[in-house]
Motif scaffolding. Sequence first.
Motif, short mmCIF file in Angstrom:
data_model
loop_
_atom_site.label_atom_id
_atom_site.label_comp_id
_atom_site.label_asym_id
_atom_site.label_seq_id
_atom_site.Cartn_x
_atom_site.Cartn_y
_atom_site.Cartn_z
N THR A 116 11.58 7.41 15.74
CA THR A 116 10.66 6.27 15.78
C THR A 116 9.77 6.34 17.02
O THR A 116 8.57 6.07 16.94
CB THR A 116 11.45 4.94 15.76
OG1 THR A 116 12.28 4.92 14.61
CG2 THR A 116 10.52 3.74 15.73
N ALA A 169 7.21 9.05 16.35
CA ALA A 169 6.19 8.58 15.40
C ALA A 169 5.27 7.55 16.05
O ALA A 169 4.04 7.59 15.84
CB ALA A 169 6.87 7.98 14.17
N SER A 170 5.82 6.67 16.85
CA SER A 170 5.00 5.67 17.54
C SER A 170 4.05 6.33 18.54
O SER A 170 2.88 5.94 18.64
CB SER A 170 5.89 4.66 18.27
OG SER A 170 6.64 3.91 17.37
N ALA A 218 1.29 7.99 16.62
CA ALA A 218 0.41 6.98 16.03
C ALA A 218 -0.47 6.34 17.11
O ALA A 218 -1.65 6.09 16.88
CB ALA A 218 1.24 5.92 15.32
N THR A 267 7.96 1.20 21.15
CA THR A 267 9.11 1.29 20.26
C THR A 267 10.16 0.24 20.61
O THR A 267 10.69 -0.43 19.72
CB THR A 267 9.72 2.70 20.35
OG1 THR A 267 8.73 3.66 19.99
CG2 THR A 267 10.92 2.84 19.44
N SER A 298 0.01 1.44 12.13
CA SER A 298 0.92 1.28 10.99
C SER A 298 0.73 2.39 9.96
O SER A 298 1.71 2.96 9.45
CB SER A 298 0.70 -0.07 10.32
OG SER A 298 1.03 -1.11 11.20
N GLN A 357 1.94 5.74 11.53
CA GLN A 357 3.40 5.80 11.58
C GLN A 357 3.98 6.10 10.21
O GLN A 357 4.95 6.87 10.10
CB GLN A 357 3.98 4.48 12.10
CG GLN A 357 3.98 4.36 13.59
CD GLN A 357 4.59 3.06 14.05
OE1 GLN A 357 4.43 2.02 13.40
NE2 GLN A 357 5.28 3.09 15.17
N ASN A 386 6.19 9.37 9.64
CA ASN A 386 7.55 9.23 9.13
C ASN A 386 7.76 9.94 7.82
O ASN A 386 8.84 10.47 7.55
CB ASN A 386 7.92 7.74 9.00
CG ASN A 386 8.18 7.10 10.34
OD1 ASN A 386 8.61 7.75 11.28
ND2 ASN A 386 7.93 5.80 10.43
#
Length: 126
Positions: A7, A10-11, A14, A50, A114, A117, A121
């Motif tokens: 996460t 990914a954050s 992003a 996160t 969003s 991400q 993911n």
Amino acid sequence: MARFISTWFASSLALAFAALLLGDHMNIGDPGETTANRVLALAIVGLVFTIVNMLLGPIVKLLSLPFIILTLGLLLVVINALLLMLTEWITGQFAIEFFVDGFWWAVLASIVISIAQTVVNAIIGE
């Protein structure tokens, strides 16, 4: 722990994509810094983002659930923008360069983040 790290990754990706896409309206790290320092700033901002989303996100979303239903989910974009602005404030307290140019740019950035991400993911298989 693996979920947290994925996460965070990914954050961070992003956030980097949103900063690239929004140009001067969202900056991570000082443009005059070396690439290593900017990547470190991105990792720290991604970590704070996160943690904020994992700790505060569910609480705020649960408390505002009736309004989220009433607005057909559009309030989630506003909540995510406010969490992004909170991340900006927290990183500012630690002298980490992270800048979002106002609320509406934070709304646009939260939409971009969003979507990014979701794509990241899907690629890494969370």
